[in-house]
Design a protein around this motif. Sequence first.
Motif, PDB file in Angstrom:
ATOM      1  N   LEU A  20       0.804  -1.220   0.000  1.00  0.00           N
ATOM      2  CA  LEU A  20       0.000   0.000   0.000  1.00  0.00           C
ATOM      3  C   LEU A  20       0.839   1.272   0.000  1.00  0.00           C
ATOM      4  CD1 LEU A  20      -2.813  -0.854   2.580  1.00  0.00           C
ATOM      5  CD2 LEU A  20      -3.165  -0.245   0.183  1.00  0.00           C
ATOM      6  N   ALA A  31      -1.985   4.862   5.812  1.00  0.00           N
ATOM      7  CA  ALA A  31      -3.075   3.906   6.055  1.00  0.00           C
ATOM      8  C   ALA A  31      -3.315   3.834   7.548  1.00  0.00           C
ATOM      9  CB  ALA A  31      -2.732   2.531   5.509  1.00  0.00           C
ATOM     10  N   PRO A  53      -7.043  -0.316   4.327  1.00  0.00           N
ATOM     11  CA  PRO A  53      -6.603   0.389   3.117  1.00  0.00           C
ATOM     12  C   PRO A  53      -7.472   1.621   2.869  1.00  0.00           C
ATOM     13  CG  PRO A  53      -6.900  -1.964   2.710  1.00  0.00           C
ATOM     14  CD  PRO A  53      -7.514  -1.681   4.035  1.00  0.00           C
TER      15      PRO A  53
END
Length: 488
Positions: A20, A31, A53
Amino acid sequence: MSAGVLVRLAAPELDALERLLLADDARESAAFVRLGWRETPQGLVLALAGVDPPPEGAVVGTADAVRIDGRWLRDVALAAEEHPLAVGLVHTHPGGADPRPSAADDELDDYLVGYLADFAPGRPFASLILSRVTGDTGPEIAVSGRVCVGGSWRPVTRVAAGRRPDIVCWPEGRRPPPAPMPPERVARLTSAFGREAYQRLQRATVALVGAGATGSSAIPILARAGVGRLIVVDADHASDSNLERLHGSVPQDVVDRVPKVAIARRHVAAFAPDVVVEAYIGKLPQPEIVDAVVRADLLLGCTDQHASRLAVADVARRFAIPAIDIGGLIEGADGVVTGQLVQLVRFLPDDPCPRCRGMISEVRVAQELMSPADRLSAQAQAEAARARGERPDPIATAIPQIDTVSWITTTGGTLAAGFAVGWLTGRFDPRFERLQLDLVSDCLGAVDRPQRARPGCVCTRTRGFADQAADTAPVVPPPHWAPVRSLP
């Protein structure tokens, strides 16, 4: 800031964070995460339990700042009302930049603490920064952070990422001091694995639950390799029957009833006085023992107790600690040995638990947790039932003795210690889940038995939950267990 914080990261969540947040090294990203926690006498321990996320467009990052959409923040806060975990924000700095908080980071953290306090009252708030850097031992992911507890900020002083020695804590965003140069006694290891392998071992901590036959063979391997700190746990003392298998013991230890953990510490001091050995007379999961072992980078289960095996796997899962359980057994019939078995079972936080793997006898667990008086009473009841021609309650029968000998326990302990070195240095990753060897079979009869968790088992939903899933612990210390003692 007050006492430091240890942050534990298991592979599934750490992998998610890398995908991510670290795909683009040119700009910051962020996040929210959920974390279990435990307050110990040595400080706060956090375990990463989940990653949330960001929705499309919820995070806008530049080279020196990150902006979070208020609607996403509110969704995270509302979700926190429905779960017991702490909330944290993980964000990145561009590649090569120190993970030191900026003025903008300070402002964001203060805002988030105030905002989330209404949704997750009494829980810690964690702020972590990741950055790809070049460290003393090569490419690293530098991690810094701070945790707000009860209105006060504490620095993250240590990060333990399972099987990832390239994840390095930079306390308060500052590069840690250079690692020491390896001594000559580990020249063979550094020749094979490199200087940085020793440096990673030197800053590592391994906890061993059991300092008897198996544990006493693993301990010197780890100490000689250069592991900086060993946490050794055992409630027993040396006896005559131990001398055949207990490394470092001498006959006088039996006369003096020397605790096995004291023998282990004495043994290590004789050849590696620079290795710190914390010795605890007690059993997992007594609270003081949990406080000790959750600070380790890796956990080895070195007992033949089913209750202990359950406790090791449970702590490994809830506190995101990689673990290996070691067992041994002799099989035979009609006076002939037919099998000499060694078993190593991997318990990563996302692995199936011992019950899912069919490793546990509930009768054995109940027997092991009985008090000595209750055990004697139960055995008397069993004998009386047999005398009446009745079949006794299985729990009332004697606990069977595990038949094993020194070379079996030493083989298991040595192999586990070697695999631990591989994990701690990042030089090799043992490719097994449940490895079984037969020392008298062709090609050692080596087999691996991958297994899956049972649907709905608690082990599938408590990874990283720490004390917030303590009510699911499979073993509760019975009141007759002696209080824990630590050796000075």
